[in-house]
Structures are given as structure tokens and as C-alpha cells.
Write an enzyme that holds these catalytic residues in place. Structure first.
Site, PDB file in Angstrom:
ATOM      1  CB  CYS A 130      53.291   1.464  31.718  1.00 15.53           C
ATOM      2  SG  CYS A 130      54.747   1.776  32.581  1.00 15.53           S
ATOM      3  CG  MET A 185      52.334  10.600  36.887  1.00 12.91           C
ATOM      4  SD  MET A 185      52.662  12.083  37.246  1.00 12.91           S
ATOM      5  CE  MET A 185      51.662  12.341  38.295  1.00 12.91           C
ATOM      6  N   GLY A 232      53.121  16.311  28.939  1.00 15.73           N
ATOM      7  CA  GLY A 232      53.557  17.816  28.350  1.00 15.73           C
ATOM      8  C   GLY A 232      52.885  19.150  28.868  1.00 15.73           C
TER       9      GLY A 232
END
EC number: 1.3.1.91
Length: 332
Positions: free
Chosen positions: A96, A13, A209
Site C-alpha cells: 500500500c 481493497m 491490471g
């Protein structure tokens, strides 16, 4: 070379999975596979000093470097550099969705160029002995989530890649912002499960998620590994249960306070090297999420950690604002 256990990993990240965060994560889990932020080939080949992009601590292992790029020769050179710097894996970013990386043919847009990805993987594998893996989406824009994903996986697998971590969402490069691409396209876990069923010889990991260890266990009934991103960062105490819940081993942290205190020597060393306290402690702001005193902890670090001369005393004072009594870890 020993096989990497990929059962659980923390997603790469940008601006979050820095070396400081990764060392902090190791106070909570010994077993999770850690990933760097995406580092572009240009940064490695032309940036200075290289340690700014590749520096890491021994405690971080197992740790993978995620590369952004599309030129096979440059990616191969950077993969070799990554191996020389001691990384356990090199991963190619094919997920990305940001405009900046699209303009340089980096990230999710490469899903439209499976031949280019295959050539890059082939060149990288020839340059290193460590694993070369790919993190991708289930598709982009108006691609067919079945036929186009199958075509992409087949071409890249034929080039020698046998590990794919699949973010179970499409990336809409036209019409959605990078932030929206993390939430708006619907999750399609069954598509990733079908990919694993159709290609049992490949290692298929799933990302997107996933918020709890119960969800991780449910996914592991269908795929080989799970990768957790934002939840692992924003609620880091989740990681303290990973070793016991998914590997059957005790984790390193008996409590949130113990994890924080275990980081003190590292913080002291980084401060001596010239790092600012808030650059390190910003990764700990969610450690006491939902706990009495957690808000005071965050506020104290936020208000004082950025000041010139902020030292370990600021960190210790913040810890002193949180009672030490804590509920038991999840072990089921």
C-alpha cells in the site's frame, strides 16, 4: 490443515472488500480466495468492538485477513487473533503506497526494510498454524527491480514465508499519489515471471491490471496464481465464470438475477442488525454493467438505498427494472 487453493483470488481493497462485498462475491464464485480490506494492528488491538474489523460470515471461506503493521510483536498477536476468529490465512501488506500508512511504517515502504518484514513474518509464523503470506510490489522509488526485489524475497523467504503475491508495478512513494500508484508506474509482468523461474520452490502470485479470464490463464502459464482487484469489483459478473473457467467446476450463479436473489436473506439479516441498505447494495452497482436496464438498476439503488427505512422492497424494485434474459457464461 487442508492446502488453500490460491489459483484465483480477489485483491484486498480499502473500503471495497468489506464483509458485505465478500458475501456477495460468494453468490458468484465458490472457489476464489477472498481477502479482507487491510486492517491495521492498532485497529485490532485497540479498536472496539473487534467485530467491526474482524467480523465475517461463514459463507466467505476461504477468506484471508490482510494486516497492516510493522511491529513484529503486534503482528504476531494480531495473527493469533485472526486465527482465533477463524480466518484461513493472514497476509502482510507490503504494497500500500498511501501517505498515512507510510507515516506508520506500513505498506509499500516496508520494501525498504526487508529485515523488519522478515522478523515480522517469523514472529507471525510462530504464533499461528494458518499460512502467513506477503503481498508486495516489485520495488519502490529508485530501487533496482532485479537486485532489490531478489534481496527482499530472499530475506523474507528465509524467515519462512513461501507465498508471495506480487503487484507487478513499482510504488513511487515520492511524487505519485496513491491513486496514481495504481496506474502510472508501468506494469512489469516479465519481472514477476522471472521471480517464479528463479525461485520455483516459492508460490508466486501476480496482481495488477488483470481484467479478463483469458489474461488469468495466460498468467498461470508463468506463475502459480492470479489476483484480480478493481475489475472483480467494478465488473463483478466476471466472477461468475471463474469456477468453470479456472477450476472446471460449475459456479453457484446461473444468472445475474439469481446471484442478486441469493443475497436477499443476507441483506434481510444485515438490515435487522441495523445496517443501512446502501452500505450493502453499493457493492452490487456493477452487477448489470452493460446490460439493458443496468443504468436504471444503479440509479434506483443510488437514489433510494440511502433513505431512512430503505428495505428489501427497494432492492426488489431495482431488480424489477432489469430484464432477466442474459447471455451464457464464459466456460472456455
Amino acid at each position: 490443515m487442508p492446502q488453500l487453493d490460491r489459483t484465483f483470488s480477489i485483491a484486498p481493497m480499502m473500503d471495497w472488500t468489506t464483509r458485505d462485498y465478500r458475501v456477495f462475491a460468494r453468490t458468484l464464485t465458490r472457489r476464489a480466495l477472498l481477502y479482507t480490506e487491510m486492517v491495521t494492528t492498532g485497529a485490532i488491538l485497540h479498536g472496539s468492538p473487534r467485530s467491526r474489523f474482524l467480523g465475517h460470515d461463514e459463507v466467505e471461506h476461504p477468506v484471508a485477513l490482510q494486516l497492516g503493521g510493522s511491529d513484529a510483536g503486534e503482528l504476531a498477536e494480531c495473527a493469533a487473533i485472526a486465527e482465533a476468529w477463524g480466518y484461513d490465512e493472514v497476509n502482510l501488506n507490503v504494497g500500500c503506497p498511501s501517505d498515512r500508512v507510510q507515516n506508520n511504517l506500513i505498506g509499500a515502504c516496508l520494501m525498504g526494510h526487508p529485515g523488519k518484514v522478515a522478523a515480522a513474518v517469523r514472529a507471525m509464523r510462530e504464533a499461528v498454524t494458518i499460512p502467513v503470506t506477503v503481498k508486495c510490489r516489485i520495488g519502490i522509488d529508485d530501487q533496482d527491480e532485479d537486485a532489490d526485489l531478489e534481496r527482499f524475497i530472499s530475506q523474507v523467504a528465509d524467515a519462512g514465508c513461501n507465498v508471495f503475491i506480487v503487484h507487478a508495478r513499482k510504488a513511487w512513494l515520492q511524487g505519485l499519489s496513491p491513486k496514481e500508484n495504481r496506474d502510472v508506474p508501468p506494469l512489469n509482468y516479465p519481472r514477476v515471471h522471472r521471480l517464479k523461474a528463479s525461485r520455483p520452490e516459492l508460490h508466486i502470485g501476480i496482481n495488477g491490471g488483470i481484467r479478463t479470464l483469458d489474461e488469468c490463464r495466460a498468467q498461470l502459464a508463468h506463475v502459480d496464481s492470479v489476483m484480480v482487484g478493481r475489475e472483480a469489483y467494478q465488473n463483478p459478473w466476471l466472477l461468475a465464470s471463474v469456477d468453470q473457467a479456472l477450476y472446471g467446476e460449475p459456479g453457484p450463479a446461473a444468472s445475474r438475477h439469481a446471484a442478486a436473489r441469493a443475497l436477499r436473506p443476507y441483506i434481510a439479516r444485515r438490515l435487522e442488525e441495523g445496517a443501512k441498505l446502501n452500505h450493502i447494495t453499493r457493492h452490487l452497482l456493477g452487477l448489470f454493467q452493460g446490460q439493458p436496464g443496468g443504468r436504471r438498476f444503479r440509479r434506483h439503488l443510488s437514489e433510494h438505498g440511502h433513505l431512512d427505512g430503505a428495505c428489501l422492497r427497494v432492492f426488489d424494485d431495482a431488480l424489477g427494472l432489469v430484464p432477466e434474459h442474459e447471455p451464457a457464461l464464459e466456460t472456455a
